[in-house]
Design a protein around this motif. Sequence first.
Motif, PDB file in Angstrom:
ATOM      1  N   LEU A  18       7.519  -1.798  10.837  1.00 28.83           N
ATOM      2  CA  LEU A  18       8.496  -0.720  10.883  1.00 28.83           C
ATOM      3  C   LEU A  18       8.166   0.215  12.046  1.00 28.83           C
ATOM      4  CD1 LEU A  18       8.670   0.233   7.088  1.00 28.83           C
ATOM      5  CD2 LEU A  18      10.471  -0.908   8.384  1.00 28.83           C
ATOM      6  N   ASP A  19       9.192   0.684  12.719  1.00 24.25           N
ATOM      7  CA  ASP A  19       9.036   1.705  13.759  1.00 24.25           C
ATOM      8  C   ASP A  19      10.201   2.665  13.586  1.00 24.25           C
ATOM      9  OD1 ASP A  19       8.511   3.251  15.930  1.00 24.25           O
ATOM     10  OD2 ASP A  19       8.506   1.629  17.392  1.00 24.25           O
ATOM     11  N   MET A  88      -2.589   0.271   9.258  1.00 19.74           N
ATOM     12  CA  MET A  88      -2.334   1.640   8.817  1.00 19.74           C
ATOM     13  C   MET A  88      -1.025   1.737   8.024  1.00 19.74           C
ATOM     14  SD  MET A  88      -4.998   3.231   9.842  1.00 19.74           S
ATOM     15  CE  MET A  88      -5.878   1.680   9.589  1.00 19.74           C
ATOM     16  N   GLN A  89      -0.090   0.854   8.328  1.00 20.85           N
ATOM     17  CA  GLN A  89       1.142   0.799   7.539  1.00 20.85           C
ATOM     18  C   GLN A  89       0.820   0.459   6.087  1.00 20.85           C
ATOM     19  OE1 GLN A  89       4.095  -1.951   9.036  1.00 20.85           O
ATOM     20  NE2 GLN A  89       5.321  -1.855   7.173  1.00 20.85           N
ATOM     21  N   LEU A  90      -0.082  -0.494   5.894  1.00 18.91           N
ATOM     22  CA  LEU A  90      -0.497  -0.840   4.530  1.00 18.91           C
ATOM     23  C   LEU A  90      -1.218   0.324   3.861  1.00 18.91           C
ATOM     24  CD1 LEU A  90      -1.833  -4.485   5.049  1.00 18.91           C
ATOM     25  CD2 LEU A  90       0.380  -3.774   4.103  1.00 18.91           C
ATOM     26  N   LEU A  91      -1.976   1.088   4.653  1.00 18.00           N
ATOM     27  CA  LEU A  91      -2.682   2.254   4.119  1.00 18.00           C
ATOM     28  C   LEU A  91      -1.705   3.324   3.655  1.00 18.00           C
ATOM     29  CD1 LEU A  91      -5.640   3.251   3.743  1.00 18.00           C
ATOM     30  CD2 LEU A  91      -5.392   4.417   5.946  1.00 18.00           C
ATOM     31  N   ASP A  92      -0.511   3.295   4.194  1.00 20.88           N
ATOM     32  CA  ASP A  92       0.555   4.209   3.767  1.00 20.88           C
ATOM     33  C   ASP A  92       1.308   3.647   2.571  1.00 20.88           C
ATOM     34  OD1 ASP A  92       2.778   5.864   3.521  1.00 20.88           O
ATOM     35  OD2 ASP A  92       3.729   5.172   5.357  1.00 20.88           O
ATOM     36  N   GLU A  93       1.765   2.408   2.677  1.00 18.71           N
ATOM     37  CA  GLU A  93       2.711   1.875   1.693  1.00 18.71           C
ATOM     38  C   GLU A  93       2.061   1.481   0.372  1.00 18.71           C
ATOM     39  OE1 GLU A  93       6.134   0.060   4.636  1.00 18.71           O
ATOM     40  OE2 GLU A  93       4.408  -1.179   4.155  1.00 18.71           O
ATOM     41  N   LEU A  94       0.902   0.857   0.401  1.00 13.90           N
ATOM     42  CA  LEU A  94       0.293   0.429  -0.859  1.00 13.90           C
ATOM     43  C   LEU A  94      -0.143   1.601  -1.734  1.00 13.90           C
ATOM     44  CD1 LEU A  94      -1.681  -2.744   0.287  1.00 13.90           C
ATOM     45  CD2 LEU A  94       0.513  -2.607  -0.917  1.00 13.90           C
ATOM     46  N   VAL A 143      11.550  -4.245   2.736  1.00 14.92           N
ATOM     47  CA  VAL A 143      12.526  -4.007   1.675  1.00 14.92           C
ATOM     48  C   VAL A 143      11.921  -4.317   0.309  1.00 14.92           C
ATOM     49  CG1 VAL A 143      14.766  -4.705   0.738  1.00 14.92           C
ATOM     50  CG2 VAL A 143      14.492  -4.394   3.205  1.00 14.92           C
ATOM     51  N   PHE A 144      11.048  -5.327   0.242  1.00 17.44           N
ATOM     52  CA  PHE A 144      10.388  -5.642  -1.026  1.00 17.44           C
ATOM     53  C   PHE A 144       9.572  -4.442  -1.503  1.00 17.44           C
ATOM     54  CE2 PHE A 144       6.366  -6.989  -3.027  1.00 17.44           C
ATOM     55  CZ  PHE A 144       6.873  -7.511  -4.207  1.00 17.44           C
ATOM     56  N   HIS A 145       8.787  -3.873  -0.605  1.00 17.25           N
ATOM     57  CA  HIS A 145       7.995  -2.693  -0.972  1.00 17.25           C
ATOM     58  C   HIS A 145       8.908  -1.545  -1.400  1.00 17.25           C
ATOM     59  CE1 HIS A 145       6.391   1.298   0.181  1.00 17.25           C
ATOM     60  NE2 HIS A 145       5.321   0.868  -0.467  1.00 17.25           N
ATOM     61  N   GLN A 146       9.996  -1.325  -0.693  1.00 18.57           N
ATOM     62  CA  GLN A 146      10.897  -0.224  -1.010  1.00 18.57           C
ATOM     63  C   GLN A 146      11.539  -0.401  -2.376  1.00 18.57           C
ATOM     64  OE1 GLN A 146      13.432  -0.385   2.439  1.00 18.57           O
ATOM     65  NE2 GLN A 146      11.771   0.215   3.825  1.00 18.57           N
ATOM     66  N   VAL A 147      11.892  -1.635  -2.720  1.00 19.09           N
ATOM     67  CA  VAL A 147      12.503  -1.897  -4.030  1.00 19.09           C
ATOM     68  C   VAL A 147      11.481  -1.680  -5.144  1.00 19.09           C
ATOM     69  CG1 VAL A 147      13.479  -3.694  -5.510  1.00 19.09           C
ATOM     70  CG2 VAL A 147      14.276  -3.447  -3.151  1.00 19.09           C
ATOM     71  N   MET A 148      10.245  -2.142  -4.947  1.00 14.54           N
ATOM     72  CA  MET A 148       9.212  -1.965  -5.962  1.00 14.54           C
ATOM     73  C   MET A 148       8.879  -0.486  -6.164  1.00 14.54           C
ATOM     74  SD  MET A 148       8.542  -4.952  -7.185  1.00 14.54           S
ATOM     75  CE  MET A 148      10.313  -5.171  -6.997  1.00 14.54           C
ATOM     76  N   TYR A 149       8.802   0.240  -5.058  1.00 12.46           N
ATOM     77  CA  TYR A 149       8.555   1.677  -5.158  1.00 12.46           C
ATOM     78  C   TYR A 149       9.722   2.366  -5.854  1.00 12.46           C
ATOM     79  CZ  TYR A 149       7.879   6.535  -3.717  1.00 12.46           C
ATOM     80  OH  TYR A 149       7.736   7.901  -3.710  1.00 12.46           O
ATOM     81  N   GLY A 150      10.940   1.972  -5.499  1.00 13.52           N
ATOM     82  CA  GLY A 150      12.118   2.548  -6.127  1.00 13.52           C
ATOM     83  C   GLY A 150      12.164   2.294  -7.623  1.00 13.52           C
TER      84      GLY A 150
END
Length: 267
Positions: A18-19, A88-94, A143-150
């Motif tokens: 993502l950017d 670092m993206q994973l450090l944010d999203e997970l 999108v998978f991460h966003q749906v799970m977070y949602g």
Amino acid sequence: MAPSVDRQGYWGRPTSTLDWCEENYVASFYMAEFWNTVSNLIMILPPICGAIQTYRDGLEFRYTCSFLGLAAVGVGSWCFHMTLLYEMQLLDELPMIYSTCVFVYCLYECFKEKNRISLLPIALLIIFSVTVTVVYLQWKEPVFHQVMYGALVACLVMRSIYIVTWVYPWLRPLCYTSLGIFLLGFLLWNIDNIFCDSLRASRKTLPPGVGVVTQFHAWWHIFTGLGSYLHILLSLQFRLTYLQHRPKVTFLCGVWPTLNIEPQKMS
């Protein structure tokens, strides 16, 4: 999402999946997205203070973990937007998944005996977190991460609305304030994604001080950080009211909300 043409800076070419819409390395050679980085302070400093206060007040450890979880998201998001590196993206999203699982546990266990630990919901949330982690590491689809977070956020919303509707209706203002602020951040996040080209074009014509206001992903951090912080206060109010304390939201320096806990009622 942002167009691919951006400046190069200290951290090199982005490797993240993502950017965002903020132009890279414009405000600082050392921060890929300056405003998206510094806006995370609201998710770092107040939750750390909340964790310290919760510990000093002798409250259940799960709420200290809630504040620290939110702070961990802020630190991870800071690192991600500063570098735009995949690690670092994973450090944010997970941590978004992990901390929200803590929120879910606190909210769904708020009517249990003091210091009781329920193993089944903990096990289910751990299984969910591990599953999301493994799938996301193999299938690098944001999108998978966003749906799970949602889905986790939806669980929080439904539970909170149920409690303020049927159990503690006097807490509706705090509940709906938290939810409204979070949803405002989500709205700005979508505008930033959908109208990125138009926003970037407008910044070229606006004065720098005005153009900063159009950094809607930074506003997403501010509003969701505040909304999540208020949610923790709401969850604490549910719990402490059930335990027959008298919690009350007060404002530090007349600005920042904190939870003041009065002495426990005598039976």
